[in-house]
Design a protein around this motif. Structure first.
Motif, mmCIF file in Angstrom:
data_model
loop_
_atom_site.group_PDB
_atom_site.id
_atom_site.type_symbol
_atom_site.label_atom_id
_atom_site.label_comp_id
_atom_site.label_asym_id
_atom_site.label_seq_id
_atom_site.Cartn_x
_atom_site.Cartn_y
_atom_site.Cartn_z
ATOM 1 N N ASP A 33 0.828 -1.201 0.000
ATOM 2 C CA ASP A 33 0.000 0.000 0.000
ATOM 3 C C ASP A 33 0.866 1.256 0.000
ATOM 4 O O ASP A 33 0.551 2.231 -0.674
ATOM 5 C CB ASP A 33 -0.933 0.007 1.221
ATOM 6 N N VAL A 34 1.930 1.207 0.781
ATOM 7 C CA VAL A 34 2.851 2.333 0.845
ATOM 8 C C VAL A 34 4.265 1.818 0.615
ATOM 9 O O VAL A 34 4.734 0.923 1.316
ATOM 10 C CB VAL A 34 2.778 3.050 2.212
ATOM 11 N N LEU A 35 4.936 2.365 -0.372
ATOM 12 C CA LEU A 35 6.309 1.989 -0.689
ATOM 13 C C LEU A 35 7.246 2.713 0.276
ATOM 14 O O LEU A 35 7.261 3.942 0.347
ATOM 15 C CB LEU A 35 6.624 2.392 -2.130
ATOM 16 N N ARG A 36 7.997 1.946 1.030
ATOM 17 C CA ARG A 36 8.892 2.516 2.046
ATOM 18 C C ARG A 36 10.338 2.390 1.566
ATOM 19 O O ARG A 36 10.848 1.281 1.403
ATOM 20 C CB ARG A 36 8.694 1.821 3.387
ATOM 21 N N ILE A 37 10.961 3.530 1.348
ATOM 22 C CA ILE A 37 12.315 3.596 0.808
ATOM 23 C C ILE A 37 13.206 4.258 1.845
ATOM 24 O O ILE A 37 12.973 5.398 2.247
ATOM 25 C CB ILE A 37 12.344 4.409 -0.499
ATOM 26 N N GLY A 38 14.217 3.531 2.285
ATOM 27 C CA GLY A 38 15.110 4.064 3.295
ATOM 28 C C GLY A 38 16.384 4.620 2.696
ATOM 29 O O GLY A 38 16.863 4.164 1.662
ATOM 30 N N THR A 39 16.947 5.625 3.353
ATOM 31 C CA THR A 39 18.234 6.180 2.959
ATOM 32 C C THR A 39 18.994 6.568 4.216
ATOM 33 O O THR A 39 18.391 6.880 5.244
ATOM 34 C CB THR A 39 18.063 7.401 2.032
ATOM 35 N N SER A 40 20.297 6.498 4.159
ATOM 36 C CA SER A 40 21.100 6.875 5.323
ATOM 37 C C SER A 40 21.693 8.259 5.132
ATOM 38 O O SER A 40 21.872 8.724 4.020
ATOM 39 C CB SER A 40 22.228 5.859 5.541
ATOM 40 N N GLY A 41 21.987 8.926 6.227
ATOM 41 C CA GLY A 41 22.596 10.248 6.157
ATOM 42 C C GLY A 41 21.599 11.326 5.794
ATOM 43 O O GLY A 41 20.391 11.165 5.905
ATOM 44 N N SER A 42 22.140 12.430 5.321
ATOM 45 C CA SER A 42 21.321 13.592 5.006
ATOM 46 C C SER A 42 20.649 13.468 3.662
ATOM 47 O O SER A 42 21.188 12.859 2.739
ATOM 48 C CB SER A 42 22.196 14.852 5.025
#
Length: 301
Positions: A33-42
């Motif tokens: 339902d919701v695409l969750r995309i992670g990233t590290s840092g700023s």
């Protein structure tokens, strides 16, 4: 550490074509339902405040239009937290700087590259540029001088210059008298030509662009040294979280982003040429990166 929102979000922008499913542990795949995309840092672009928020909202709107998914771009504290949440299935994909991915994959071999974000070349190279008529013939000659870095985050440039300082037996802040920043790569190289600063660390693509735009001023510069290959920013998945069919469909969307009008516009905005599969020597480049630029010892466990 300077980290580029441009490249990170350019990576995310390629995740566009077609709906997909994520398997829960021990269960059949279920629709996202919701695409969750992670990233590290700023997530900092070469802008802040309202401009950064506007760019982020534009990116999220683009993903929603192309995929039909509501989406979240989630900034994690560091690349280690990103790995942990990907392994638990809390994040569907991760966006890493290339050197972070080299460190991360050593910690967890289930982390896999899906596609590389390329500007011109597969790999990134840091170049140390000085005035052609300057006195410095090697990096040691820059001790006590002023060095500049582009403001737009390119973390591999900082790793490179810190490594050179360590080879001289001093940390970066002790070896150099000051580290300046410039709004653009062109401004930074202009400052070297004009002797505002004594050296500049810039990516290979930036050096080549400056040579094309300002050949006369470029001829007043010289390369003092350059780095080995750095892996570029990339999109990664965690083995067992996405099924093979989903990964293939998603990868196809990344690789074909530059063939769609909207995708091409967004790639241009984020200064990317497109996405490519890892070349045959990618594992070798990761290993060399870990050897030359080991992960920080004070990283979160």
């Amino acid at each position: 550490m300077l980290s580029s929102w441009i490249t990170r979000c350019g990576l995310v922008a390629g995740m566009l074509l077609g709906a997909f499913c994520v398997p829960a542990s021990g269960q059949q795949a279920k629709k996202i339902d919701v695409l969750r995309i992670g990233t590290s840092g700023s997530l900092a672009l070469n802008a802040s405040g309202t401009k950064e928020q506007t760019a982020l909202e534009a990116l999220q709107s683009f993903i929603r239009t192309e995929t039909g998914f509501d989406n979240e771009i989630i900034q994690e504290k560091n690349y280690e937290e990103l790995i942990q949440k990907m392994g638990k299935g809390e994040l569907h994909l991760g966006v890493f700087q290339g050197f972070e991915f080299a460190w991360a994959q050593e910690k967890d071999s289930k982390l896999r590259p899906l596609a590389l974000a390329v500007d011109v070349y597969h790999y990134r190279y840091a170049y140390l540029m000085v005035r052609r008529d300057g006195k410095s013939t090697d990096f040691a000659g820059l001790q006590g001088q002023v060095l500049s870095l582009p403001r737009a985050g390119q973390g591999h440039l900082q790793l490179f210059i810190a490594h050179l300082c360590q080879a001289q037996g001093k940390p970066l802040t002790a070896f150099l008298s000051n580290i300046a920043t410039a709004e653009t790569i062109e401004d930074a190289l202009d400052d070297v030509v004009d002797d505002v600063v004594q050296a500049e660390v810039v990516d290979r693509v930036g050096v080549e662009a400056y040579k094309r735009r300002k050949p006369g001023r470029f001829n007043r510069l010289k390369e003092l040294t350059h780095s080995t290959a750095f892996p570029p920013p990339l999109v990664a998945y965690y083995e067992g979280v996405l099924d093979a069919q989903t990964r293939q469909r998603f990868q196809d969307g990344l690789l074909n982003a530059n063939r769609k009008e909207k995708g091409q516009r967004l790639l241009n905005l984020f200064k990317l040429a497109g996405f490519e599969v890892p070349p045959n020597d990618f594992s070798q480049v990761l290993a060399e990166t870990r050897k030359v630029y080991p992960a920080p010892k004070n990283a979160t466990k």
